[in-house]
Design a protein around this motif. Sequence first.
Motif, PDB file in Angstrom:
ATOM      1  N   THR A 255       0.831  -1.208   0.000  1.00 42.96           N
ATOM      2  CA  THR A 255       0.000   0.000   0.000  1.00 42.96           C
ATOM      3  C   THR A 255       0.864   1.256   0.000  1.00 42.96           C
ATOM      4  OG1 THR A 255      -1.566  -1.228   1.371  1.00 42.96           O
ATOM      5  CG2 THR A 255      -1.876   1.157   1.266  1.00 42.96           C
ATOM      6  N   TYR A 256       0.487   2.204  -0.815  1.00 43.19           N
ATOM      7  CA  TYR A 256       1.110   3.529  -0.737  1.00 43.19           C
ATOM      8  C   TYR A 256       0.310   4.323   0.290  1.00 43.19           C
ATOM      9  CZ  TYR A 256       2.034   8.385  -1.982  1.00 43.19           C
ATOM     10  OH  TYR A 256       2.339   9.728  -1.938  1.00 43.19           O
ATOM     11  N   ASN A 257       0.967   4.727   1.366  1.00 44.10           N
ATOM     12  CA  ASN A 257       0.273   5.438   2.448  1.00 44.10           C
ATOM     13  C   ASN A 257       0.179   6.913   2.108  1.00 44.10           C
ATOM     14  OD1 ASN A 257      -0.287   3.239   4.243  1.00 44.10           O
ATOM     15  ND2 ASN A 257       1.917   3.123   4.609  1.00 44.10           N
ATOM     16  N   ASP A 280       5.449  13.150   2.553  1.00 49.86           N
ATOM     17  CA  ASP A 280       6.781  12.527   2.527  1.00 49.86           C
ATOM     18  C   ASP A 280       7.223  12.110   1.133  1.00 49.86           C
ATOM     19  OD1 ASP A 280       7.189  12.816   5.175  1.00 49.86           O
ATOM     20  OD2 ASP A 280       6.570  10.790   5.741  1.00 49.86           O
ATOM     21  N   CYS A 281       6.289  11.972   0.195  1.00 48.49           N
ATOM     22  CA  CYS A 281       6.677  11.508  -1.136  1.00 48.49           C
ATOM     23  C   CYS A 281       7.353  12.626  -1.905  1.00 48.49           C
ATOM     24  CB  CYS A 281       5.460  10.998  -1.909  1.00 48.49           C
ATOM     25  SG  CYS A 281       5.881  10.512  -3.597  1.00 48.49           S
ATOM     26  N   VAL A 282       8.576  12.354  -2.351  1.00 53.25           N
ATOM     27  CA  VAL A 282       9.320  13.378  -3.089  1.00 53.25           C
ATOM     28  C   VAL A 282       9.193  13.159  -4.599  1.00 53.25           C
ATOM     29  CG1 VAL A 282      10.923  13.919  -1.235  1.00 53.25           C
ATOM     30  CG2 VAL A 282      11.439  12.038  -2.804  1.00 53.25           C
ATOM     31  N   ASP A 283       8.251  12.316  -4.960  1.00 50.36           N
ATOM     32  CA  ASP A 283       7.924  12.097  -6.378  1.00 50.36           C
ATOM     33  C   ASP A 283       9.151  11.714  -7.204  1.00 50.36           C
ATOM     34  OD1 ASP A 283       6.075  11.840  -8.323  1.00 50.36           O
ATOM     35  OD2 ASP A 283       6.005  13.954  -8.879  1.00 50.36           O
ATOM     36  N   CYS A 284       9.994  10.826  -6.604  1.00 51.92           N
ATOM     37  CA  CYS A 284      11.239  10.463  -7.282  1.00 51.92           C
ATOM     38  C   CYS A 284      11.036   9.327  -8.282  1.00 51.92           C
ATOM     39  CB  CYS A 284      12.278  10.046  -6.252  1.00 51.92           C
ATOM     40  SG  CYS A 284      11.772   8.577  -5.334  1.00 51.92           S
ATOM     41  N   ASN A 285       9.903   8.657  -8.227  1.00 51.85           N
ATOM     42  CA  ASN A 285       9.574   7.543  -9.128  1.00 51.85           C
ATOM     43  C   ASN A 285      10.444   6.304  -8.945  1.00 51.85           C
ATOM     44  OD1 ASN A 285       7.362   8.610 -10.353  1.00 51.85           O
ATOM     45  ND2 ASN A 285       8.490   9.478 -12.083  1.00 51.85           N
ATOM     46  N   ALA A 286      11.202   6.251  -7.854  1.00 47.37           N
ATOM     47  CA  ALA A 286      12.033   5.059  -7.623  1.00 47.37           C
ATOM     48  C   ALA A 286      11.150   3.818  -7.514  1.00 47.37           C
ATOM     49  CB  ALA A 286      12.851   5.231  -6.347  1.00 47.37           C
ATOM     50  N   CYS A 287       9.974   3.989  -6.928  1.00 43.96           N
ATOM     51  CA  CYS A 287       9.065   2.843  -6.749  1.00 43.96           C
ATOM     52  C   CYS A 287       8.560   2.329  -8.101  1.00 43.96           C
ATOM     53  CB  CYS A 287       7.891   3.225  -5.841  1.00 43.96           C
ATOM     54  SG  CYS A 287       7.081   4.751  -6.320  1.00 43.96           S
ATOM     55  N   VAL A 288       8.379   3.234  -9.050  1.00 40.89           N
ATOM     56  CA  VAL A 288       7.883   2.820 -10.371  1.00 40.89           C
ATOM     57  C   VAL A 288       9.014   2.158 -11.162  1.00 40.89           C
ATOM     58  CG1 VAL A 288       6.717   3.598 -12.471  1.00 40.89           C
ATOM     59  CG2 VAL A 288       6.303   4.788 -10.313  1.00 40.89           C
ATOM     60  N   ILE A 297       2.353   2.234  -7.765  1.00 46.88           N
ATOM     61  CA  ILE A 297       1.528   1.816  -6.633  1.00 46.88           C
ATOM     62  C   ILE A 297       0.814   3.017  -6.001  1.00 46.88           C
ATOM     63  CG2 ILE A 297       3.366   1.974  -4.905  1.00 46.88           C
ATOM     64  CD1 ILE A 297       0.679  -0.774  -5.058  1.00 46.88           C
ATOM     65  N   ARG A 298       1.302   4.206  -6.303  1.00 44.65           N
ATOM     66  CA  ARG A 298       0.654   5.395  -5.740  1.00 44.65           C
ATOM     67  C   ARG A 298      -0.722   5.646  -6.343  1.00 44.65           C
ATOM     68  NH1 ARG A 298       5.086   9.725  -6.865  1.00 44.65           N
ATOM     69  NH2 ARG A 298       5.070   8.513  -8.800  1.00 44.65           N
ATOM     70  N   ASP A 299      -1.039   4.921  -7.432  1.00 48.08           N
ATOM     71  CA  ASP A 299      -2.379   5.040  -8.020  1.00 48.08           C
ATOM     72  C   ASP A 299      -3.390   4.168  -7.287  1.00 48.08           C
ATOM     73  OD1 ASP A 299      -1.398   6.780  -9.845  1.00 48.08           O
ATOM     74  OD2 ASP A 299      -1.144   5.293 -11.445  1.00 48.08           O
ATOM     75  N   ALA A 314      12.509   0.069  -2.590  1.00 46.26           N
ATOM     76  CA  ALA A 314      12.982   1.289  -3.262  1.00 46.26           C
ATOM     77  C   ALA A 314      12.622   2.517  -2.438  1.00 46.26           C
ATOM     78  CB  ALA A 314      12.370   1.381  -4.661  1.00 46.26           C
ATOM     79  N   CYS A 315      11.389   2.565  -1.954  1.00 47.24           N
ATOM     80  CA  CYS A 315      10.951   3.751  -1.215  1.00 47.24           C
ATOM     81  C   CYS A 315      11.619   3.827   0.156  1.00 47.24           C
ATOM     82  CB  CYS A 315       9.433   3.742  -1.082  1.00 47.24           C
ATOM     83  SG  CYS A 315       8.809   5.311  -0.470  1.00 47.24           S
ATOM     84  N   ASP A 316      11.815   2.663   0.794  1.00 53.13           N
ATOM     85  CA  ASP A 316      12.521   2.666   2.083  1.00 53.13           C
ATOM     86  C   ASP A 316      13.912   3.262   1.909  1.00 53.13           C
ATOM     87  OD1 ASP A 316      10.431   1.657   3.486  1.00 53.13           O
ATOM     88  OD2 ASP A 316      11.213  -0.389   3.672  1.00 53.13           O
ATOM     89  N   VAL A 318      14.808   5.506  -0.258  1.00 51.97           N
ATOM     90  CA  VAL A 318      14.666   6.964  -0.406  1.00 51.97           C
ATOM     91  C   VAL A 318      14.404   7.600   0.958  1.00 51.97           C
ATOM     92  CG1 VAL A 318      13.271   8.787  -1.475  1.00 51.97           C
ATOM     93  CG2 VAL A 318      13.813   6.715  -2.773  1.00 51.97           C
ATOM     94  N   MET A 319      13.512   6.972   1.741  1.00 52.30           N
ATOM     95  CA  MET A 319      13.194   7.526   3.071  1.00 52.30           C
ATOM     96  C   MET A 319      14.443   7.552   3.956  1.00 52.30           C
ATOM     97  SD  MET A 319      10.030   8.440   3.081  1.00 52.30           S
ATOM     98  CE  MET A 319      10.106   8.845   1.345  1.00 52.30           C
ATOM     99  N   ASP A 320      15.275   6.490   3.836  1.00 50.20           N
ATOM    100  CA  ASP A 320      16.523   6.458   4.624  1.00 50.20           C
ATOM    101  C   ASP A 320      17.399   7.656   4.264  1.00 50.20           C
ATOM    102  OD1 ASP A 320      15.686   4.170   5.801  1.00 50.20           O
ATOM    103  OD2 ASP A 320      17.034   2.806   4.723  1.00 50.20           O
ATOM    104  N   GLY A 327       8.365   3.096   5.417  1.00 49.67           N
ATOM    105  CA  GLY A 327       6.964   2.648   5.433  1.00 49.67           C
ATOM    106  C   GLY A 327       6.018   3.557   4.686  1.00 49.67           C
ATOM    107  N   LEU A 328       6.560   4.485   3.854  1.00 49.82           N
ATOM    108  CA  LEU A 328       5.635   5.283   3.031  1.00 49.82           C
ATOM    109  C   LEU A 328       4.897   4.331   2.079  1.00 49.82           C
ATOM    110  CD1 LEU A 328       4.424   7.802   1.846  1.00 49.82           C
ATOM    111  CD2 LEU A 328       6.539   8.220   0.595  1.00 49.82           C
ATOM    112  N   ILE A 329       5.648   3.386   1.533  1.00 52.78           N
ATOM    113  CA  ILE A 329       4.994   2.245   0.875  1.00 52.78           C
ATOM    114  C   ILE A 329       5.262   1.054   1.790  1.00 52.78           C
ATOM    115  CG2 ILE A 329       4.846   0.775  -1.171  1.00 52.78           C
ATOM    116  CD1 ILE A 329       6.050   3.023  -2.797  1.00 52.78           C
ATOM    117  N   ALA A 330       4.204   0.334   2.144  1.00 52.83           N
ATOM    118  CA  ALA A 330       4.385  -0.747   3.126  1.00 52.83           C
ATOM    119  C   ALA A 330       3.295  -1.787   2.957  1.00 52.83           C
ATOM    120  CB  ALA A 330       4.324  -0.172   4.536  1.00 52.83           C
TER     121      ALA A 330
HETATM  122  S1  SF4 Z   1       9.813   5.849  -4.036  1.00 56.04           S
HETATM  123 FE1  SF4 Z   1       8.651   6.721  -2.338  1.00 56.04          FE
HETATM  124  S2  SF4 Z   1       9.205   8.872  -2.401  1.00 56.04           S
HETATM  125 FE2  SF4 Z   1       9.794   8.051  -4.383  1.00 56.04          FE
HETATM  126  S3  SF4 Z   1       8.000   8.377  -5.675  1.00 56.04           S
HETATM  127 FE3  SF4 Z   1       7.775   6.345  -4.797  1.00 56.04          FE
HETATM  128  S4  SF4 Z   1       6.519   6.698  -2.988  1.00 56.04           S
HETATM  129 FE4  SF4 Z   1       7.332   8.694  -3.567  1.00 56.04          FE
END
Ligand code: SF4
Length: 522
Positions: A255-257, A280-288, A297-299, A314-316, A318-320, A327-330
């Motif tokens: 889930t994308y929180n 918290d999402c910096v729209d980096c697209n690493a998750c995609v 997954i943000r959709d 990937a998102c963990d 970025v958060m690190d 846990g932004l995506i978890a």
């Molecule tokens: S990896 Fe995390 S921070 Fe980057 S776009 Fe996806 S949800 Fe947002």
Amino acid sequence: MNTHTAPDTSDVERVAVEPVNAKRNRQPLYAPRRKIFPKRAEGRFRRFKWIVMLVTLGIYYLAPWIRWDRGPYAPDQAILVDLASRRFFFFFIEIWPQEFYYVAGLLVMAGFGLFLVTSAVGRAWCGYACPQTVWVDLFLVVERAIEGDRNARMKLDASPWSAEKLRKRLLKHIVWLMIGVATGGAWIFYFSDAPTLLVSLFTGTAPAVAYVTVAILASTTYVLGGLMREQVCTYMCPWPRIQGAMLDENSLVVTYNDWRGEQRSRHAKKAQAQGQPVGDCVDCNACVAVCPMGIDIRDGQQMECITCALCIDACDGVMDKLGKPRGLIAYATLSEYSANMTLATDGGTTAVQPARVRNEDGSFIAAVRHFNWRVVFRPRVLFYATVWVAIGIAILIHLSLRERLELNVVHDRNPQYVLESNGSIRNGYTLRILNMVPAPRQVTLTMQGLDGATMRIPELSKDDGRQFVIDAGPDAATSLKVFVTRSAGTAAADGFLFMIEDSEHKDRAIYKAAFNSPGETK
Ligand code: SF4
Ligand code: SF4
């Protein structure tokens, strides 16, 4: 001359409705494929997937080579589907065709296992252990080793054909084909003695069906795992459609929180300085970029998501880097997600307000719900687990108690009896003794009931008697013709028993047979 008069439409109400399949909105049933170049992910879920991949592939490729000593009368391959003698060997277990219910029991267990896993942790099967996922992962390892990671592969794909591109593409497809051949080859080793079959495959002496099977499996592995990849999950597999019925609001799904991620911004500092809410999402697209299905997954939840959790890794990461909690995506349940969304949107009346779920120091407020393992052990999951374990225990108990000696009897119908010159009556029977252990043994055949009657087994002896010792071949059925004679003047009886017994193995089988006499045939 136009005599048409426009009607007065002022009394006709215009209804605000949109057909669901309006022509302008229709999508083609099959959208053209857009190539996906998944980036290599790193993190705890990726490591777990590597382990699952090594274990599952290791089992598949190596299992036919494990030996298991069953003595001189049975094959020494631990796992073998012996089509010629119609047996299934699994280590110390040997299953005969009439014991197919064990296989049916295992299939039911597999079904309940899938229900159990899906209701507890969503599509974990798809994300970690499904053969399609595992082989695609393997093919991607090869692709990355030859063509590089995402950017290099995209560059190569877009570049015009050159000697270098041709070399890389050829090498990649040759290795993929070799994996396909190894996959098909490993499959047929489950059906014959693996070392012998391997030699005969290379010397051209294996049966044609072996080569055809390898060719079919090699090509399907190559096409499904190398060429079609995510298309198999999206368009061919029924599981994504079925699993929807098994998930509930407490099932774990990736889930994308967005209650903490929105409003997403690439320029968070600037946006914050302008007084805009920033998540918290910096729209980096690493998750995609790492997603093997090519989705975002943000959709929200999507049928295409196989819950491989690589976007979490990937998102963990970025958060690190940003110094924010992971846990932004978890993995999260719908109920906990909804509760947090309600907090962040003031019950759905506003857009997501990150400040509503955070304290001054940036930590989450106490009302934010976090994952609790108790949701995994809810009644529905426990029910599936109980049924799964119960079937397993029932199979094991039945296996440990089963008789390894069986007796089948066919009563002669033509003639039903023979009246001999001395007035005695003779009936004929065909006995089939199944010795289901891979060793020869002697069994004692006795008659019980029908007092005064005797048996004769021409294959064994010219003498009559009520007890005979029979040699039963190893792992085989022994057929015998048996004649039972009742002397004239002895009382008629409804029936009698054939009993075979192996005192050494303490196995016994009994068959109730009828005895036909003039005027009382059955
Ligand atoms: S990896 Fe995390 S921070 Fe980057 S776009 Fe996806 S949800 Fe947002
Ligand atoms: S969205 Fe995430 S969990 Fe779903 S398939 Fe893509 S990477 Fe895997």
